[in-house]
Design a protein around this motif. Structure first.
Motif, PDB file in Angstrom:
ATOM      1  N   SER A 292      51.603  11.888 -18.466  1.00  0.00           N
ATOM      2  CA  SER A 292      52.335  11.732 -19.722  1.00  0.00           C
ATOM      3  C   SER A 292      51.383  11.542 -20.892  1.00  0.00           C
ATOM      4  O   SER A 292      51.599  12.053 -21.993  1.00  0.00           O
ATOM      5  N   LEU A 293      50.331  10.797 -20.642  1.00  0.00           N
ATOM      6  CA  LEU A 293      49.330  10.541 -21.680  1.00  0.00           C
ATOM      7  C   LEU A 293      48.680  11.850 -22.119  1.00  0.00           C
ATOM      8  O   LEU A 293      48.508  12.110 -23.313  1.00  0.00           O
ATOM      9  N   ALA A 294      48.335  12.695 -21.173  1.00  0.00           N
ATOM     10  CA  ALA A 294      47.685  13.968 -21.492  1.00  0.00           C
ATOM     11  C   ALA A 294      48.607  14.874 -22.292  1.00  0.00           C
ATOM     12  O   ALA A 294      48.168  15.567 -23.219  1.00  0.00           O
ATOM     13  N   LEU A 295      49.881  14.879 -21.960  1.00  0.00           N
ATOM     14  CA  LEU A 295      50.822  15.742 -22.667  1.00  0.00           C
ATOM     15  C   LEU A 295      51.008  15.330 -24.119  1.00  0.00           C
ATOM     16  O   LEU A 295      51.448  16.134 -24.943  1.00  0.00           O
ATOM     17  N   ALA A 296      50.658  14.077 -24.451  1.00  0.00           N
ATOM     18  CA  ALA A 296      50.790  13.607 -25.837  1.00  0.00           C
ATOM     19  C   ALA A 296      49.689  14.140 -26.728  1.00  0.00           C
ATOM     20  O   ALA A 296      49.819  14.149 -27.950  1.00  0.00           O
ATOM     21  N   GLY A 297      48.562  14.591 -26.147  1.00  0.00           N
ATOM     22  CA  GLY A 297      47.484  15.153 -26.944  1.00  0.00           C
ATOM     23  C   GLY A 297      46.685  14.096 -27.679  1.00  0.00           C
ATOM     24  O   GLY A 297      46.876  12.893 -27.514  1.00  0.00           O
ATOM     25  N   GLY A 298      45.754  14.563 -28.530  1.00  0.00           N
ATOM     26  CA  GLY A 298      44.953  13.678 -29.355  1.00  0.00           C
ATOM     27  C   GLY A 298      44.148  12.684 -28.534  1.00  0.00           C
ATOM     28  O   GLY A 298      43.598  12.998 -27.476  1.00  0.00           O
ATOM     29  N   GLU A 299      44.077  11.456 -29.043  1.00  0.00           N
ATOM     30  CA  GLU A 299      43.332  10.406 -28.351  1.00  0.00           C
ATOM     31  C   GLU A 299      43.928  10.112 -26.980  1.00  0.00           C
ATOM     32  O   GLU A 299      43.217   9.706 -26.057  1.00  0.00           O
ATOM     33  N   ALA A 511      41.462  32.477 -45.359  1.00  0.00           N
ATOM     34  CA  ALA A 511      40.526  31.355 -45.233  1.00  0.00           C
ATOM     35  C   ALA A 511      41.217  30.034 -45.529  1.00  0.00           C
ATOM     36  O   ALA A 511      40.981  29.026 -44.841  1.00  0.00           O
ATOM     37  N   GLU A 512      42.083  30.018 -46.533  1.00  0.00           N
ATOM     38  CA  GLU A 512      42.806  28.784 -46.862  1.00  0.00           C
ATOM     39  C   GLU A 512      43.694  28.353 -45.700  1.00  0.00           C
ATOM     40  O   GLU A 512      43.785  27.159 -45.376  1.00  0.00           O
ATOM     41  N   ALA A 513      44.338  29.328 -45.039  1.00  0.00           N
ATOM     42  CA  ALA A 513      45.202  29.000 -43.903  1.00  0.00           C
ATOM     43  C   ALA A 513      44.392  28.427 -42.747  1.00  0.00           C
ATOM     44  O   ALA A 513      44.821  27.472 -42.082  1.00  0.00           O
ATOM     45  N   TYR A 514      43.216  28.993 -42.489  1.00  0.00           N
ATOM     46  CA  TYR A 514      42.373  28.462 -41.420  1.00  0.00           C
ATOM     47  C   TYR A 514      41.906  27.040 -41.737  1.00  0.00           C
ATOM     48  O   TYR A 514      41.893  26.169 -40.863  1.00  0.00           O
ATOM     49  N   ARG A 515      41.513  26.817 -42.962  1.00  0.00           N
ATOM     50  CA  ARG A 515      41.060  25.464 -43.318  1.00  0.00           C
ATOM     51  C   ARG A 515      42.208  24.467 -43.216  1.00  0.00           C
ATOM     52  O   ARG A 515      42.001  23.297 -42.865  1.00  0.00           O
ATOM     53  N   ALA A 516      43.425  24.916 -43.538  1.00  0.00           N
ATOM     54  CA  ALA A 516      44.581  24.028 -43.413  1.00  0.00           C
ATOM     55  C   ALA A 516      44.896  23.719 -41.953  1.00  0.00           C
ATOM     56  O   ALA A 516      45.383  22.635 -41.624  1.00  0.00           O
ATOM     57  N   ALA A 517      44.608  24.674 -41.067  1.00  0.00           N
ATOM     58  CA  ALA A 517      44.899  24.474 -39.639  1.00  0.00           C
ATOM     59  C   ALA A 517      43.841  23.617 -38.956  1.00  0.00           C
ATOM     60  O   ALA A 517      44.112  22.994 -37.924  1.00  0.00           O
ATOM     61  N   ALA A 518      42.636  23.574 -39.519  1.00  0.00           N
ATOM     62  CA  ALA A 518      41.520  22.896 -38.852  1.00  0.00           C
ATOM     63  C   ALA A 518      41.784  21.430 -38.541  1.00  0.00           C
ATOM     64  O   ALA A 518      41.432  20.956 -37.452  1.00  0.00           O
ATOM     65  N   PRO A 519      42.391  20.634 -39.454  1.00  0.00           N
ATOM     66  CA  PRO A 519      42.615  19.218 -39.120  1.00  0.00           C
ATOM     67  C   PRO A 519      43.478  19.016 -37.875  1.00  0.00           C
ATOM     68  O   PRO A 519      43.301  18.044 -37.155  1.00  0.00           O
ATOM     69  N   LEU A 520      44.414  19.922 -37.639  1.00  0.00           N
ATOM     70  CA  LEU A 520      45.244  19.795 -36.431  1.00  0.00           C
ATOM     71  C   LEU A 520      44.375  19.906 -35.181  1.00  0.00           C
ATOM     72  O   LEU A 520      44.546  19.150 -34.228  1.00  0.00           O
ATOM     73  N   LEU A 521      43.470  20.860 -35.207  1.00  0.00           N
ATOM     74  CA  LEU A 521      42.599  21.052 -34.055  1.00  0.00           C
ATOM     75  C   LEU A 521      41.618  19.898 -33.907  1.00  0.00           C
ATOM     76  O   LEU A 521      41.319  19.448 -32.799  1.00  0.00           O
ATOM     77  N   ASP A 522      41.140  19.377 -35.039  1.00  0.00           N
ATOM     78  CA  ASP A 522      40.189  18.266 -34.989  1.00  0.00           C
ATOM     79  C   ASP A 522      40.782  17.037 -34.318  1.00  0.00           C
ATOM     80  O   ASP A 522      40.067  16.248 -33.700  1.00  0.00           O
ATOM     81  N   GLN A 530      37.950  22.996 -30.135  1.00  0.00           N
ATOM     82  CA  GLN A 530      37.715  22.631 -31.531  1.00  0.00           C
ATOM     83  C   GLN A 530      36.315  22.961 -32.018  1.00  0.00           C
ATOM     84  O   GLN A 530      36.126  23.484 -33.123  1.00  0.00           O
ATOM     85  N   HIS A 531      35.288  22.683 -31.212  1.00  0.00           N
ATOM     86  CA  HIS A 531      33.902  22.744 -31.698  1.00  0.00           C
ATOM     87  C   HIS A 531      33.503  24.171 -32.058  1.00  0.00           C
ATOM     88  O   HIS A 531      33.504  25.065 -31.224  1.00  0.00           O
ATOM     89  N   GLY A 532      33.171  24.391 -33.314  1.00  0.00           N
ATOM     90  CA  GLY A 532      32.706  25.687 -33.787  1.00  0.00           C
ATOM     91  C   GLY A 532      33.795  26.680 -34.130  1.00  0.00           C
ATOM     92  O   GLY A 532      33.500  27.781 -34.611  1.00  0.00           O
ATOM     93  N   MET A 533      35.088  26.309 -33.921  1.00  0.00           N
ATOM     94  CA  MET A 533      36.146  27.302 -34.086  1.00  0.00           C
ATOM     95  C   MET A 533      36.386  27.674 -35.546  1.00  0.00           C
ATOM     96  O   MET A 533      36.558  28.857 -35.882  1.00  0.00           O
ATOM     97  N   LEU A 534      36.413  26.690 -36.447  1.00  0.00           N
ATOM     98  CA  LEU A 534      36.653  27.026 -37.851  1.00  0.00           C
ATOM     99  C   LEU A 534      35.550  27.924 -38.410  1.00  0.00           C
ATOM    100  O   LEU A 534      35.861  28.945 -39.048  1.00  0.00           O
ATOM    101  N   PRO A 535      34.256  27.606 -38.215  1.00  0.00           N
ATOM    102  CA  PRO A 535      33.229  28.534 -38.719  1.00  0.00           C
ATOM    103  C   PRO A 535      33.363  29.941 -38.142  1.00  0.00           C
ATOM    104  O   PRO A 535      33.165  30.927 -38.854  1.00  0.00           O
ATOM    105  N   LEU A 536      33.718  30.029 -36.853  1.00  0.00           N
ATOM    106  CA  LEU A 536      33.854  31.348 -36.240  1.00  0.00           C
ATOM    107  C   LEU A 536      35.037  32.103 -36.852  1.00  0.00           C
ATOM    108  O   LEU A 536      34.963  33.318 -37.085  1.00  0.00           O
ATOM    109  N   ALA A 537      36.135  31.398 -37.107  1.00  0.00           N
ATOM    110  CA  ALA A 537      37.297  32.035 -37.738  1.00  0.00           C
ATOM    111  C   ALA A 537      36.943  32.530 -39.137  1.00  0.00           C
ATOM    112  O   ALA A 537      37.326  33.641 -39.534  1.00  0.00           O
ATOM    113  N   LEU A 538      36.208  31.717 -39.897  1.00  0.00           N
ATOM    114  CA  LEU A 538      35.815  32.134 -41.249  1.00  0.00           C
ATOM    115  C   LEU A 538      34.843  33.317 -41.187  1.00  0.00           C
ATOM    116  O   LEU A 538      34.874  34.201 -42.054  1.00  0.00           O
TER     117      LEU A 538
END
Length: 647
Positions: A292-299, A511-522, A530-538
């Motif tokens: 259940s903890l894993a399905l909640a995501g994040g921390e 680019a604006e859409a990707y930057r807006a999506a990045a905090p969700l992934l972070d 997460q690691h390196g995905m935003l720079p690769l998308a840009l």
């Protein structure tokens, strides 16, 4: 004092509040035009141009007649030869010299300005009074006149801002429920006001209506997409994630005063400590809690991964392979991303599953074995070995033979993770997703139905099927809202950024859409994604739009560095260094990003004339020649694989 109302149909009243008769429409138009000027002089030529498309021969005389009539109506007691005090002549034009509080629009503006400088209680009172001035659209009887358009728009925008400022004051005062009705009507009439959508979601969340809050954010996204062709802003996208994660920044919900992830993490830690002491029942319940903890995501996901290995070790220490098999196999958390988030922990799980398989009595049920080998298939994602792929097929075979739907769902997940051993397998993954959706919907396995939707979303992206991907994203969002699955929004939000790229939108918008999506992934708890995905998308945007590429060693490309750097070296005039980097370059991992990275290798090799590496990349990409490089990720694309060698 004569007063004027323009926040609605034009109206004038004398000092006693009696309506003043303004005669014909041209008289009213002259008065409205002078009120819009706010005391400034309006030349008679401007009045003529505004009142007639084609001016009549005696237009100047007509204007003077209208002005004379207005003066008599507005100042009926003025002596015949006395100078007018309200509607005055200045040179060849006219001006209306009103008292400071004589016009409702001026009172409204001052009240709104005062509210900005006031504490919430006083601000709410001022805004309530100000908004009560409105009787309809500003200058309502001049909606077709070009000369009124700018002022009508300005006042309307000010009114919308005042409605939102009033809601903000209510939220600050804790009057969350009171703010909901007006905000609901407000966003229905003005769906482009993203701040208002966020306020409504916040009011609902703090009122304990968390599902309704999620529905509002998703309704906003649908209306923005369907009516305006826009994706939500970063703030609105983050709002959805924060609601799902019970982020403290939202303030307390009356239903959930504490962050659920923190409580779950503490509980899991407590269970794991008890499990280490040898409580068999607690070991089994710990695994359920970790799932259940894993399905909640994040921390919560991070905490689950850490505690999982400790729980498995505790089970092994008891020397009971059957119990250990149940502890390992019960953690059937759906996995969609083919790069491991915690490779060291995954390797420990795989090793434990292998030891348990060896120790499991031959007479034990096949279901335990199938779960162990499915676990090996899932946790061995991204490898080039054949053994996990063989294990995945075996787990599926056993599950089908046993007619065990939950086991089959888990085994299909393992099979999916082992379909990255070469490029061009989007159709195979799509078939797995389709089977998983059907299986899960028939047997009430919502987490695996969501997994199937995301599989198919990614596979549709791989072949540029936007309509199919849209359908899967909508279905995934709806299902996630029903079952409170916060990680889904990470994938669907990033998909909608990719969608802009696939549909040819301008580079800055993508680019604006990707930057807006990045905090969700972070904040997702998925470092492997997460690691390196935003720079690769840009970078994908720059390549697709033929824009200059960043200089080498100026960006953290994370795990993608080795495959990006040769292209950047070639782009910035260092072909020898690029050739050296290509000469030592390993094959990309067997995961979601394989086609994207091979595409970069092909571009680099083509740019510096490295024919051997170019042929190697072509051979690797050949099975995927009808797909879009990287789009299988559902996140980014470097364009059609049929043309991967374009420098």
């Amino acid at each position: 004092m004569v007063s004027f109302s323009v926040l609605g149909p034009l109206d004038a009243r004398d000092a006693d509040g009696t309506p003043i008769r303004l005669r014909g429409p041209k008289h009213r138009a002259v008065l409205a035009r002078l009120l819009i000027a706010q005391g400034r002089v309006v030349p008679i030529e401007t009045l003529i141009d505004d009142l007639w498309e084609v001016a009549p021969p005696r237009a100047t005389g007509a204007i003077r007649t209208f002005v004379g009539d207005l003066r008599r109506a507005l100042e009926p007691e003025r002596p015949p030869r006395a100078a007018p005090g309200l509607l005055v002549t200045h040179g060849t034009g006219y001006a209306l010299r009103t008292a400071p509080d004589a016009v409702d629009a001026a009172r409204f503006e001052r009240a709104v300005a005062d509210a900005r400088e006031s504490k919430p209680g006083a601000a709410l009172d001022r805004l309530q009074t100000a908004l009560a001035e409105w009787r309809g659209p500003a200058f309502a009887d001049f909606s077709e006149e070009l000369w009124a358009r700018a002022e009508r728009a300005r006042l309307s925008e000010l009114r919308l801002s005042a409605v939102e400022a009033r809601a903000d004051a209510m939220l600050q005062l804790g009057r969350h429920t009171d703010a909901i009705p007006d905000l609901d009507a407000h966003v229905t009439d003005h769906p482009w006001r993203e701040g208002a959508w966020r306020q409504l979601a916040l009011a609902l969340y703090r009122s304990g209506r968390q599902k309704d809050a999620l529905d509002v954010v998703r309704r906003a996204r649908t209306r923005l997409a369907d009516e305006l062709g826009l994706d939500p802003s970063e703030d609105l996208a983050r709002m959805e994630f924060d609601i799902l994660a019970h982020a403290p920044s939202l303030g307390a919900s009356t239903r959930s005063p504490d962050a659920a992830s923190t409580l779950w993490a503490q509980a899991a830690d407590s269970h794991a400590r008890g499990a280490v002491l040898g409580d068999r029942a607690q070991l089994r319940s710990t695994v359920d809690l970790l799932r259940s903890l894993a399905l909640a995501g994040g921390e919560s996901l991070e905490a689950a991964q850490q505690q999982r290995v400790a729980t498995i070790r505790a089970a092994e220490d008891l020397g009971d392979p059957r119990l250990t098999a149940r502890v390992i196999g019960a953690y059937d958390v759906p996995a969609i991303w083919s790069r491991s988030d915690y490779p060291d922990l995954a390797a420990q799980v795989v090793a434990a599953a292998g030891r348990t398989l060896d120790a499991l009595p031959d007479a034990d049920a096949d279901a335990a074995r199938a779960r162990l080998i499915a676990t090996i298939a899932v946790e061995s994602r991204g490898t080039s070995n054949d053994e996990p792929r063989i294990a995945a097929h075996e787990a599926v075979r056993i599950a089908r033979h046993l007619d065990n739907p939950p086991l089959l769902a888990f085994a299909l997940n393992g099979l999916f993770m082992q379909t990255f051993h070469r490029t061009g397998l989007a159709a195979e993954r799509d078939a797995i997703g389709a089977e998983l959706i059907g299986l899960a919907s028939r047997h009430d396995l919502p987490a695996h139905e969501l997994l199937g939707r995301l599989m198919r979303l990614q596979s549709c992206c791989a072949v540029g099927d936007i309509e199919g991907a849209d359908a899967q994203a909508r279905a995934a969002d709806e299902l996630a809202a029903r079952y409170d699955s916060p990680l889904v929004v990470v994938f669907t939000t990033w998909y909608r950024a990719l969608r802009l790229a696939l549909t040819g939108r301008p580079a800055p918008e993508i680019a604006e859409a990707y930057r807006a999506a990045a905090p969700l992934l972070d904040r997702s708890g998925m470092p492997g994604m997460q690691h390196g995905m935003l720079p690769l998308a840009l970078l994908s945007i720059r390549i697709q739009h033929n824009l200059p590429l960043p200089a080498p060693a100026t960006t953290d490309w994370g795990p993608y560095t080795s495959w990006v750097e040769p292209l950047l070296l070639a782009e910035h005039g260092n072909p020898d260094a690029a050739r050296a980097a290509l000469r030592d370059l390993a094959d990309p991992p067997h995961d979601h990003m394989a086609e994207a990275l091979w595409s970069l290798v092909a571009r680099s090799a083509g740019a510096v004339g490295d024919s051997a590496t170019l042929e190697r990349a072509r051979a690797a990409l050949a099975p995927a020649r009808n797909e879009l490089a990287g789009a299988q990720s559902g996140i980014l694309s470097f364009g059609p694989i049929a043309r991967p060698t374009t420098p």
